[in-house]
Motif scaffolding. Structure first.
Motif, mmCIF file in Angstrom:
data_model
loop_
_atom_site.group_PDB
_atom_site.id
_atom_site.type_symbol
_atom_site.label_atom_id
_atom_site.label_comp_id
_atom_site.label_asym_id
_atom_site.label_seq_id
_atom_site.Cartn_x
_atom_site.Cartn_y
_atom_site.Cartn_z
ATOM 1 N N THR A 404 0.810 -1.312 0.123
ATOM 2 C CA THR A 404 0.029 -0.229 0.028
ATOM 3 C C THR A 404 0.991 1.215 0.004
ATOM 4 O OG1 THR A 404 -0.091 0.396 2.506
ATOM 5 C CG2 THR A 404 -1.841 -1.126 1.230
ATOM 6 N N ASP A 433 -3.989 0.700 -3.443
ATOM 7 C CA ASP A 433 -4.682 1.846 -2.747
ATOM 8 C C ASP A 433 -4.079 3.205 -3.486
ATOM 9 O OD1 ASP A 433 -6.371 -0.246 -1.643
ATOM 10 O OD2 ASP A 433 -5.243 0.051 0.432
ATOM 11 N N THR A 436 -4.875 7.212 -2.413
ATOM 12 C CA THR A 436 -5.266 7.484 -1.040
ATOM 13 C C THR A 436 -4.240 8.025 0.154
ATOM 14 O OG1 THR A 436 -5.065 5.195 -0.334
ATOM 15 C CG2 THR A 436 -7.021 5.686 -1.460
ATOM 16 N N ASP A 455 -7.345 3.219 -6.281
ATOM 17 C CA ASP A 455 -8.245 2.390 -5.221
ATOM 18 C C ASP A 455 -9.634 2.356 -5.685
ATOM 19 O OD1 ASP A 455 -8.278 1.788 -2.412
ATOM 20 O OD2 ASP A 455 -9.804 3.665 -2.245
#
Length: 543
Positions: A404, A433, A436, A455
């Motif tokens: 991530t 992701d 974000t 994401d």
């Protein structure tokens, strides 16, 4: 002096006085026990830097816990390497801002938070006691800024403090004149309202709307999200401590959800918390009892309508609750220190399964595996990964690891080194992701990755949501300019697929094609269902 497990083995009188403790009270304690939990990552980074570069003396500003109040000190470390690479460490603590510290303590004792100018925890306790004596009803809101530690990691604590003060000012404009606002600790605030809970919800919604306007920090435009737990007096509690605890319980239920989220307290939440505690007690034995299983979801090339890979996803077959999804137990897995062990099991199983598919003549697939923070930052991660590939017989080009954006930014220097080693090994790397977190374009160029995963929160609204369209289009354009692949997650409708296809998104995944399946079911799907991918219709011209 600390040992290889970062436990205090020797301490002098001056250090003990500084921490307002006797030397005997410090011996045997870990360094993490002596500091605020918010500083745990900074401490870990400092110790890793000291051990990684022999003879270096890195330092950091950390907040230590004393008998009275938290105390900011500068910690300097010098490692003495041991045969296992850990070794003891000499640590020096300095109070380099005694005047500033004194001013902060005076401000604290007078009830003011020096960073934001709001009431502090001490004043909040006094105010709450008074309110409960004079008000027949009261609403308490506990507001927590989401993932604020990432901002501190990227922009430093000075930058985080400036942003926190600006956010506090914006929150102040959203509450009625009769409300009371305090900074609880870290990136948390408490609001006391005379009105009913419905009015409290309205105030929270107003705060959420105000946070949608980006903040400017370090030349970057940042969007900050928050979570809120709401409770009422006297319905949910009659004492200050009870109300704060119920608000914390409500806030806890929002921890795995993205965006601006609020939750009101209810007795059912306590039952959920009780269930979660039961899950915790069973989690430690789940691996040895063979209760974990990997499910697989296909990655699709929409231009050709074919499967290009599979993402391995962890599931827990609980003996009483049935199939438990990762959102319900991954935080507890990490908190219990089990994520590294389970992460190794996931890699082993995924590589073995991928090799099995190749042996059976199924078209070569690249299998993607999510890597947890403890594994990625742990010593010897790449070496262990290489050994896993060797034991399974799977080539490095058959594996892609997903990390991530948040994990990468927690320690950019370590991330850059590990990603370089993975690239040299030949294993693909995807940032999960993406969009974000708070990585900049300059940082992205330094990270040696091949793929960005958009994401699902951005994909869910396209093609009708302007923000989702803008962010998705920007990521695809940026990826093309950097020569990166892109995967769009969470594709569930034909409209979304057609829009992404028009933007030449190279890979997609989501329920429109298939839900995650056990390995055997996925094998059957590859042989039967995958052949129908090309039959999905284009987006209607009216959209």
């Amino acid at each position: 002096m600390t040992d290889g497990q970062d436990r205090v083995g020797r301490v002098n009188e001056a250090c003990a006085r500084l921490l307002e403790r006797r030397p005997s009270e410090l011996l045997g304690r870990t360094l993490r026990e002596l500091i605020l939990s918010d500083d745990a990552l900074a401490l870990q980074g400092l110790l890793q830097s000291a051990r990684r570069v022999p003879g270096s003396v890195p330092s950091a500003e950390l907040t230590f816990l004393t008998d009275e109040l938290p105390l900011p000190l500068r910690l300097t470390a010098l490692a003495k390497a041991g045969p296992d690479g850990s070794g003891s460490m000499l640590l020096v603590l300095e109070n380099r801002s005694e005047i500033s510290t004194l001013q902060e303590r005076v401000a604290y004792l007078t009830g003011i938070d020096p960073m934001t100018g709001l009431a502090n925890l001490l004043q909040l306790g006094r105010q709450l006691q008074q309110e409960l004596k004079t008000r027949p009803r009261l609403t308490l809101v506990l507001l927590a800024l989401s993932r604020f530690q990432e901002i501190n990691d990227v922009f430093g604590y000075d930058g985080g403090d400036r942003l926190l003060a600006e956010i506090a000012g914006r929150i102040s404009t959203c509450i009625p004149p009769s409300a009371f606002l305090a900074r609880a600790n870290g990136a948390r605030f408490v609001i006391l309202l005379e009105e009913e809970a419905t009015a409290g919800r309205a105030v929270v919604d107003q705060i959420f709307r105000s946070l949608k306007t980006p903040f400017l920090l370090g030349g970057q435009s940042l969007r900050v999200c928050a979570r809120a737990g709401i409770c009422r007096y006297p319905d949910d509690g009659k004492a200050p401590e009870e109300l704060l605890r119920q608000a914390e319980t409500a806030l806890f239920q929002t921890r795995d959800r993205t965006g601006n989220i609020s939750q009101s307290y209810s007795p059912e939440l306590k039952q959920r918390a009780r269930i979660r505690l039961e899950l915790d007690s069973n989690l430690a034995k789940a691996l040895e009892r063979n209760q974990f299983e990997l499910y697989y979801q296909p990655l699709i090339d929409p231009s050709q309508g074919k499967v290009t890979g599979a993402e391995a996803l962890l599931r827990w077959n609980h003996p009483e609750r049935g199939l438990v999804l990762p959102l319900e137990f991954l935080p507890q897995l990490e908190a219990a220190g089990l994520s590294d062990v389970v992460g190794g099991w996931i890699l082993h199983q995924a590589c073995q399964q991928a090799r099995s598919w190749q042996t059976k003549g199924i078209a070569p697939l690249r299998t993607s595996v999510n890597i947890m923070a403890e594994s990625f930052r742990g010593e010897g991660f790449v070496t262990a990964l290489e050994e896993t590939l060797g034991r399974s017989g799977l080539g490095a080009d058959g594996l892609e690891v997903e990390v991530t954006e948040r994990i990468l930014m927690q320690d950019a220097a370590t991330s850059q080194r590990v990603l370089g080693e993975l690239k040299e090994l030949g294993v693909g790397v995807a940032i999960d992701d993406f969009g974000t977190g708070y990585s900049s374009l300059a940082q992205l160029k330094r990270f040696q990755v091949q793929t960005l995963k958009i994401d699902r929160s951005f994909v869910s609204g396209i093609p009708h949501d302007r923000d989702g369209v803008a962010i998705t289009t920007t990521i695809l354009s940026m990826a093309r300019s950097l020569g990166l692949q892109v995967i769009a997650e969470g594709v569930e409708t034909h409209d979304q697929l057609a829009f992404l296809h028009e933007l030449s998104c190279p890979r997609v995944q989501g329920y429109l094609f298939a839900r995650p399946m056990p390995a055997g079911e996925f094998s059957t799907w590859l042989e039967t269902g995958a052949g129908h991918l090309k039959t999905y219709p284009p987006r209607p011209t009216s959209c």
